[in-house]
Design a protein around this motif. Structure first.
Motif, short mmCIF file in Angstrom:
data_model
loop_
_atom_site.label_atom_id
_atom_site.label_comp_id
_atom_site.label_asym_id
_atom_site.label_seq_id
_atom_site.Cartn_x
_atom_site.Cartn_y
_atom_site.Cartn_z
N UNK A 1 -0.47 3.46 -20.05
CA UNK A 1 0.31 3.09 -18.88
C UNK A 1 1.22 4.23 -18.47
N UNK A 2 1.81 4.91 -19.43
CA UNK A 2 2.69 6.04 -19.12
C UNK A 2 1.95 7.16 -18.40
N UNK A 3 0.77 7.52 -18.90
CA UNK A 3 -0.01 8.57 -18.24
C UNK A 3 -0.50 8.12 -16.87
N UNK A 4 -0.85 6.84 -16.73
CA UNK A 4 -1.29 6.33 -15.43
C UNK A 4 -0.14 6.38 -14.42
N UNK A 5 1.05 6.01 -14.84
CA UNK A 5 2.20 6.08 -13.94
C UNK A 5 2.53 7.53 -13.58
N UNK A 6 2.41 8.44 -14.54
CA UNK A 6 2.66 9.86 -14.24
C UNK A 6 1.62 10.39 -13.26
N UNK A 7 0.37 9.95 -13.40
CA UNK A 7 -0.66 10.35 -12.44
C UNK A 7 -0.33 9.80 -11.06
N UNK A 8 0.15 8.56 -11.00
CA UNK A 8 0.54 7.99 -9.72
C UNK A 8 1.68 8.76 -9.09
N UNK A 9 2.63 9.20 -9.91
CA UNK A 9 3.74 10.02 -9.38
C UNK A 9 3.22 11.35 -8.85
N UNK A 10 2.27 11.95 -9.53
CA UNK A 10 1.66 13.20 -9.08
C UNK A 10 0.92 12.97 -7.76
N UNK A 11 0.21 11.84 -7.66
CA UNK A 11 -0.55 11.52 -6.46
C UNK A 11 0.37 11.32 -5.25
N UNK A 12 1.51 10.66 -5.45
CA UNK A 12 2.44 10.36 -4.36
C UNK A 12 3.54 11.42 -4.22
N UNK A 13 3.41 12.58 -4.85
CA UNK A 13 4.50 13.55 -4.86
C UNK A 13 4.89 13.99 -3.45
N UNK A 14 3.92 14.27 -2.59
CA UNK A 14 4.24 14.74 -1.25
C UNK A 14 4.28 13.63 -0.22
N UNK A 15 4.03 12.39 -0.64
CA UNK A 15 4.11 11.25 0.30
C UNK A 15 5.59 10.92 0.51
N UNK B 1 11.59 9.99 -1.39
CA UNK B 1 10.24 9.51 -1.64
C UNK B 1 10.34 8.18 -2.38
N UNK B 2 10.19 7.07 -1.66
CA UNK B 2 10.36 5.75 -2.23
C UNK B 2 9.32 5.42 -3.29
N UNK B 3 8.08 5.89 -3.09
CA UNK B 3 7.02 5.60 -4.06
C UNK B 3 7.38 6.14 -5.45
N UNK B 4 7.86 7.36 -5.49
CA UNK B 4 8.18 7.95 -6.78
C UNK B 4 9.46 7.38 -7.38
N UNK B 5 10.37 6.88 -6.58
CA UNK B 5 11.53 6.19 -7.13
C UNK B 5 11.07 4.92 -7.86
N UNK B 6 10.16 4.18 -7.23
CA UNK B 6 9.63 2.97 -7.86
C UNK B 6 8.87 3.31 -9.13
N UNK B 7 8.05 4.35 -9.10
CA UNK B 7 7.31 4.76 -10.30
C UNK B 7 8.28 5.22 -11.39
N UNK B 8 9.34 5.91 -11.03
CA UNK B 8 10.34 6.34 -12.01
C UNK B 8 11.01 5.15 -12.68
#
Length: 74
Positions: free
Chosen positions: A59-73, A33-40
């Protein structure tokens, strides 16, 4: 940036979100999952550039929400 600009809250946020970022990179690479690698990676490096506690936590919580949003992408 001077080291005196950091507060205890932002240091704790950096540690917490850094651990989450390392775990996220490991899991996202396993799931390809490339999106979550970038967010990590962003979770690992953003605390070096943000020294105020409220933006650091926000910013940390926003990035964690983005990781949750893209988890199955992927």
């Amino acid at each position: 940036m001077d080291l005196g600009d950091f507060s205890v809250s932002s240091l704790i946020a950096g540690l917490l979100f850094g651990v989450v970022g390392m775990w996220l990179i490991k899991e996202a690479r396993r799931r390809t999952n490339l999106y979550n690698v970038i967010i990590g990676v962003l979770l690992l490096i953003y605390p070096y550039f943000v020294s105020k506690p409220v933006p650091c936590w926000g910013i940390g919580f926003a990035l964690c929400y983005g990781a949750y949003y893209f988890w199955d992408a992927g």
